[in-house]
Scaffold this motif. Structure first.
Motif, PDB file in Angstrom:
ATOM      1  N   PRO A   1       0.809  -1.223   0.000  1.00  0.00           N
ATOM      2  CA  PRO A   1       0.000   0.000   0.000  1.00  0.00           C
ATOM      3  C   PRO A   1       0.846   1.278   0.000  1.00  0.00           C
ATOM      4  CG  PRO A   1      -0.779  -1.531   1.679  1.00  0.00           C
ATOM      5  CD  PRO A   1       0.490  -2.096   1.120  1.00  0.00           C
ATOM      6  N   GLU A   2       2.014   1.225   0.634  1.00  0.00           N
ATOM      7  CA  GLU A   2       2.886   2.399   0.689  1.00  0.00           C
ATOM      8  C   GLU A   2       3.421   2.790  -0.688  1.00  0.00           C
ATOM      9  OE1 GLU A   2       3.576  -0.383   2.744  1.00  0.00           O
ATOM     10  OE2 GLU A   2       2.355   0.479   4.348  1.00  0.00           O
ATOM     11  N   ASP A   3       3.489   1.826  -1.603  1.00  0.00           N
ATOM     12  CA  ASP A   3       3.991   2.097  -2.950  1.00  0.00           C
ATOM     13  C   ASP A   3       2.911   2.661  -3.877  1.00  0.00           C
ATOM     14  OD1 ASP A   3       6.530   1.171  -2.298  1.00  0.00           O
ATOM     15  OD2 ASP A   3       6.091  -0.881  -2.956  1.00  0.00           O
ATOM     16  N   ARG A   4       1.654   2.521  -3.482  1.00  0.00           N
ATOM     17  CA  ARG A   4       0.550   3.009  -4.323  1.00  0.00           C
ATOM     18  C   ARG A   4       0.359   4.510  -4.141  1.00  0.00           C
ATOM     19  NH1 ARG A   4      -3.286  -1.267  -1.690  1.00  0.00           N
ATOM     20  NH2 ARG A   4      -1.964  -3.069  -2.097  1.00  0.00           N
ATOM     21  N   PRO A   5      -0.023   5.195  -5.213  1.00  0.00           N
ATOM     22  CA  PRO A   5      -0.316   6.623  -5.078  1.00  0.00           C
ATOM     23  C   PRO A   5      -1.660   6.832  -4.368  1.00  0.00           C
ATOM     24  CG  PRO A   5      -0.810   5.880  -7.295  1.00  0.00           C
ATOM     25  CD  PRO A   5      -0.199   4.716  -6.588  1.00  0.00           C
ATOM     26  N   SER A   6      -1.876   8.047  -3.885  1.00  0.00           N
ATOM     27  CA  SER A   6      -3.204   8.397  -3.359  1.00  0.00           C
ATOM     28  C   SER A   6      -4.106   8.703  -4.550  1.00  0.00           C
ATOM     29  CB  SER A   6      -3.096   9.624  -2.455  1.00  0.00           C
ATOM     30  OG  SER A   6      -2.722  10.753  -3.223  1.00  0.00           O
ATOM     31  N   MET A   7      -5.398   8.786  -4.325  1.00  0.00           N
ATOM     32  CA  MET A   7      -6.309   9.097  -5.437  1.00  0.00           C
ATOM     33  C   MET A   7      -6.076  10.503  -5.971  1.00  0.00           C
ATOM     34  SD  MET A   7      -7.854   6.500  -6.500  1.00  0.00           S
ATOM     35  CE  MET A   7      -8.947   7.249  -7.679  1.00  0.00           C
ATOM     36  N   SER A   8      -5.673  11.440  -5.130  1.00  0.00           N
ATOM     37  CA  SER A   8      -5.363  12.784  -5.644  1.00  0.00           C
ATOM     38  C   SER A   8      -4.115  12.737  -6.524  1.00  0.00           C
ATOM     39  CB  SER A   8      -5.205  13.791  -4.506  1.00  0.00           C
ATOM     40  OG  SER A   8      -4.177  13.412  -3.633  1.00  0.00           O
ATOM     41  N   GLU A   9      -3.149  11.890  -6.176  1.00  0.00           N
ATOM     42  CA  GLU A   9      -1.968  11.721  -7.030  1.00  0.00           C
ATOM     43  C   GLU A   9      -2.350  11.035  -8.340  1.00  0.00           C
ATOM     44  OE1 GLU A   9       1.692  11.287  -3.852  1.00  0.00           O
ATOM     45  OE2 GLU A   9       0.317   9.577  -4.081  1.00  0.00           O
ATOM     46  N   VAL A  10      -3.267  10.079  -8.278  1.00  0.00           N
ATOM     47  CA  VAL A  10      -3.749   9.402  -9.486  1.00  0.00           C
ATOM     48  C   VAL A  10      -4.384  10.426 -10.419  1.00  0.00           C
ATOM     49  CG1 VAL A  10      -5.475   7.780 -10.375  1.00  0.00           C
ATOM     50  CG2 VAL A  10      -4.041   7.126  -8.438  1.00  0.00           C
ATOM     51  N   HIS A  11      -5.197  11.295  -9.850  1.00  0.00           N
ATOM     52  CA  HIS A  11      -5.841  12.350 -10.651  1.00  0.00           C
ATOM     53  C   HIS A  11      -4.798  13.219 -11.331  1.00  0.00           C
ATOM     54  CE1 HIS A  11      -7.725  16.325 -11.266  1.00  0.00           C
ATOM     55  NE2 HIS A  11      -8.708  15.577 -11.733  1.00  0.00           N
ATOM     56  N   MET A  12      -3.777  13.617 -10.587  1.00  0.00           N
ATOM     57  CA  MET A  12      -2.698  14.440 -11.160  1.00  0.00           C
ATOM     58  C   MET A  12      -1.948  13.674 -12.256  1.00  0.00           C
ATOM     59  SD  MET A  12      -2.776  17.430  -9.855  1.00  0.00           S
ATOM     60  CE  MET A  12      -1.176  18.043 -10.291  1.00  0.00           C
ATOM     61  N   MET A  13      -1.692  12.396 -12.030  1.00  0.00           N
ATOM     62  CA  MET A  13      -0.963  11.587 -13.011  1.00  0.00           C
ATOM     63  C   MET A  13      -1.744  11.466 -14.316  1.00  0.00           C
ATOM     64  SD  MET A  13       0.400   8.396 -10.764  1.00  0.00           S
ATOM     65  CE  MET A  13       1.455   8.591  -9.359  1.00  0.00           C
ATOM     66  N   LEU A  14      -3.059  11.300 -14.196  1.00  0.00           N
ATOM     67  CA  LEU A  14      -3.883  11.129 -15.395  1.00  0.00           C
ATOM     68  C   LEU A  14      -4.145  12.441 -16.128  1.00  0.00           C
ATOM     69  CD1 LEU A  14      -6.484   8.527 -14.085  1.00  0.00           C
ATOM     70  CD2 LEU A  14      -4.663   8.131 -15.763  1.00  0.00           C
ATOM     71  N   SER A  15      -4.065  13.552 -15.417  1.00  0.00           N
ATOM     72  CA  SER A  15      -4.383  14.833 -16.044  1.00  0.00           C
ATOM     73  C   SER A  15      -3.155  15.665 -16.388  1.00  0.00           C
ATOM     74  CB  SER A  15      -5.328  15.640 -15.144  1.00  0.00           C
ATOM     75  OG  SER A  15      -4.720  15.885 -13.893  1.00  0.00           O
ATOM     76  N   SER A  16      -1.977  15.103 -16.216  1.00  0.00           N
ATOM     77  CA  SER A  16      -0.751  15.835 -16.555  1.00  0.00           C
ATOM     78  C   SER A  16       0.144  14.952 -17.418  1.00  0.00           C
ATOM     79  CB  SER A  16      -0.014  16.246 -15.281  1.00  0.00           C
ATOM     80  OG  SER A  16       0.507  15.103 -14.638  1.00  0.00           O
ATOM     81  N   GLU A  17       1.286  15.476 -17.742  1.00  0.00           N
ATOM     82  CA  GLU A  17       2.216  14.705 -18.563  1.00  0.00           C
ATOM     83  C   GLU A  17       3.567  14.526 -17.892  1.00  0.00           C
ATOM     84  OE1 GLU A  17       2.439  16.006 -22.607  1.00  0.00           O
ATOM     85  OE2 GLU A  17       0.268  16.242 -22.750  1.00  0.00           O
ATOM     86  N   TRP A  18       3.651  14.742 -16.580  1.00  0.00           N
ATOM     87  CA  TRP A  18       4.933  14.573 -15.918  1.00  0.00           C
ATOM     88  C   TRP A  18       5.315  13.108 -15.847  1.00  0.00           C
ATOM     89  CZ3 TRP A  18       4.066  12.612 -10.843  1.00  0.00           C
ATOM     90  CH2 TRP A  18       2.820  12.884 -10.288  1.00  0.00           C
TER      91      TRP A  18
END
Length: 151
Positions: free
Chosen positions: A90-107
């Motif tokens: 679980p510590e390696d998984r992103p939070s849902m807010s991080e998931v949102h950022m990952m899906l909506s950005s290109e970093w």
């Protein structure tokens, strides 16, 4: 279900992240994780996606019906984020807010680790010595069930 919930009964927001990752991979592949099978291996959908993604054959994960009409970078990113969500710890998984950022950005995204439940499954009927052609994948138990009634 997340590995930590099945093994230890622990549930957290990271368990929801795991479920979200499974859902993303199921949508992209057009296959259900539970009923997934492949002719070359016995991995679950998660193991299949992780293996093909690491071999840079991520397009082989995508449902054939979708291949003609997809945005390749978006689908590859979705698979990548899905794999980050289903990591074993679980510590390696992103939070849902991080998931949102990952899906909506290109970093740049980190490399996913092996997903939970990566081990190959032994499908009933393929390597079981207690199975014969008359059973069609069923095994015969020599145990009986007894009901215990209180006094």
């Amino acid at each position: 279900m997340a590995p930590e919930y099945i093994i230890d009964g622990l549930f957290s927001t990271k368990s929801d992240v795991y479920s979200f990752g499974v859902l993303v991979l199921e949508i992209v592949s057009g296959k259900r994780n539970r009923a997934f099978s492949h002719r070359d291996h016995h991995f679950s959908l998660l193991g299949h996606a992780w293996t093909f993604f690491n071999e840079e054959q991520w397009l082989d994960i995508v449902d054939a019906c979708m291949k003609e009409s997809i945005n390749l970078p978006e689908v590859k990113r979705s698979i990548h984020v899905g794999l980050l969500c289903v990591q074993r710890s679980p510590e390696d998984r992103p939070s849902m807010s991080e998931v949102h950022m990952m899906l909506s950005s290109e970093w740049a995204l980190p490399q996913p680790k092996k997903p939970g439940f990566f081990t190959e499954r032994d499908l009933v009927g393929e390597s079981s010595s207690s199975t014969n052609s008359n059973n069609k994948g069923l095994s015969i138990s020599k145990f009986s069930v007894s009901e215990v009634d209180p006094r």
